[in-house]
Motif scaffolding. Sequence first.
Motif, short mmCIF file in Angstrom:
data_model
loop_
_atom_site.label_atom_id
_atom_site.label_comp_id
_atom_site.label_asym_id
_atom_site.label_seq_id
_atom_site.Cartn_x
_atom_site.Cartn_y
_atom_site.Cartn_z
N HIS A 3 0.52 -1.57 0.10
CA HIS A 3 0.45 -0.45 0.22
C HIS A 3 1.08 1.62 -0.07
CE1 HIS A 3 -3.11 -2.91 1.13
NE2 HIS A 3 -3.98 -1.87 1.17
N GLU A 4 2.01 1.27 0.59
CA GLU A 4 3.07 2.42 0.79
C GLU A 4 3.79 2.76 -0.71
OE1 GLU A 4 2.42 4.29 2.62
OE2 GLU A 4 0.96 3.22 4.36
N SER A 5 3.77 2.12 -0.83
CA SER A 5 4.50 1.70 -2.29
C SER A 5 4.15 2.91 -3.98
CB SER A 5 5.35 0.59 -3.03
OG SER A 5 3.92 0.12 -3.90
N LEU A 6 5.32 3.19 -4.63
CA LEU A 6 4.40 4.06 -5.87
C LEU A 6 3.16 2.90 -6.85
CD1 LEU A 6 4.14 6.18 -7.66
CD2 LEU A 6 5.80 5.83 -8.53
N ALA A 7 4.37 1.73 -7.21
CA ALA A 7 3.24 0.57 -7.41
C ALA A 7 2.01 0.05 -6.70
CB ALA A 7 3.92 -1.07 -7.98
N GLY A 8 1.61 -0.10 -5.29
CA GLY A 8 0.98 -0.78 -4.60
C GLY A 8 -0.57 0.66 -4.38
N ARG A 9 0.03 1.35 -4.42
CA ARG A 9 -1.38 3.26 -5.01
C ARG A 9 -1.52 2.99 -5.49
NH1 ARG A 9 2.73 6.39 -2.66
NH2 ARG A 9 2.33 7.51 -4.30
N ALA A 10 -1.35 2.84 -7.56
CA ALA A 10 -1.48 2.73 -8.40
C ALA A 10 -2.47 1.58 -8.72
CB ALA A 10 -0.76 3.09 -9.37
N VAL A 11 -2.07 0.47 -8.08
CA VAL A 11 -2.35 -0.51 -8.69
C VAL A 11 -3.91 -0.45 -7.65
CG1 VAL A 11 -2.47 -3.17 -8.14
CG2 VAL A 11 -0.82 -2.28 -9.53
N ILE A 12 -3.77 -0.42 -6.36
CA ILE A 12 -4.79 0.26 -6.16
C ILE A 12 -6.12 0.70 -5.54
CG2 ILE A 12 -5.87 -0.11 -3.30
CD1 ILE A 12 -2.96 -1.21 -2.77
N THR A 38 17.04 11.21 -12.51
CA THR A 38 15.69 11.24 -12.33
C THR A 38 14.73 11.94 -10.94
OG1 THR A 38 15.62 8.72 -12.89
CG2 THR A 38 13.48 9.41 -11.60
N ARG A 39 13.69 13.02 -11.37
CA ARG A 39 13.62 13.95 -10.14
C ARG A 39 11.56 13.32 -10.31
NH1 ARG A 39 17.75 14.01 -9.38
NH2 ARG A 39 19.71 15.00 -9.34
N ARG A 40 11.18 12.78 -10.27
CA ARG A 40 9.68 12.58 -10.76
C ARG A 40 9.89 11.17 -11.22
NH1 ARG A 40 5.21 15.46 -9.53
NH2 ARG A 40 6.20 17.50 -9.09
N LEU A 41 8.86 10.27 -10.47
CA LEU A 41 7.96 8.45 -10.38
C LEU A 41 6.63 9.04 -11.40
CD1 LEU A 41 10.49 6.54 -8.59
CD2 LEU A 41 10.34 7.13 -11.36
N VAL A 42 6.48 8.66 -12.09
CA VAL A 42 5.03 8.76 -12.38
C VAL A 42 4.38 6.88 -12.95
CG1 VAL A 42 2.71 9.62 -13.97
CG2 VAL A 42 5.11 10.68 -13.18
N ALA A 43 3.50 6.64 -12.30
CA ALA A 43 2.84 5.40 -12.02
C ALA A 43 1.62 5.10 -12.28
CB ALA A 43 3.12 4.46 -11.30
N PHE A 44 1.33 4.33 -13.18
CA PHE A 44 0.22 4.62 -13.96
C PHE A 44 -0.73 2.87 -14.16
CE2 PHE A 44 1.81 5.74 -17.44
CZ PHE A 44 1.52 5.34 -18.36
#
Length: 223
Positions: A3-12, A38-44
């Motif tokens: 839940h705390e990861s970038l990928a986790g939030r995007a999936v949930i 890298t200065r910003r990550l975007v996950a979707f």
Amino acid sequence: PDHESLAGRAVITGRVQTLEADTARAGSVEPEATPAETRRLVAFPAKAHGRTFALITLGFAAESVFGEKEIPLYEAIGDQLGIAIENIRQFQAERDIADRLQEALLSMPHSLSGVEFAHAYHSSTEAARVGGDFYDLFALEPDHIGMSIGDVAGKGIDAAVLTSLAKHTIRAHAFEGGKTPARVISLTNEVIHEATPPDSFVTIFFAILDLRDGRLTYANAGH
């Protein structure tokens, strides 16, 4: 997913998620996913019909600009990718079904007592990998072999269904015994005529081989 990861939030959440690179390197994504520039990550997510098929993570350099107006773009990209992935999965599933259907329609016994035989099949095109072509060889009453070869108009699953009907109707009538090839074909024609629309048709050659004297009695229905 975490839940705390970038990928986790995007999936949930099923929504675009962003993260500053310093925070990312603190442990919320894999370190190798965040190069030094890298200065910003975007996950979707790539999703379709309520299912998530993949997750896309992008990294932006310091000069890159990302704002709220870019979120709909990435959501649209995710939706298109999800649809594409789902279509690929469905195509592969249909392809597997088609392969199994064609294998069943062209199945032959390993051996039959009193006769030697060989067979081969190669589709004319990849698109016609399943459909109307069929052949069959089977033992009948003692010392007799039934054999058929045919072609159903059209290709694809619908043609394969009609092919199966033709092939197994021939077998059913031939197994009853006492019927000439012409009679077997005539009865098969009645079944197909009742079960198909007017624009469907099948060409069939059916024969019975008498192993005692080599006499071949056959009927040819347009093949």
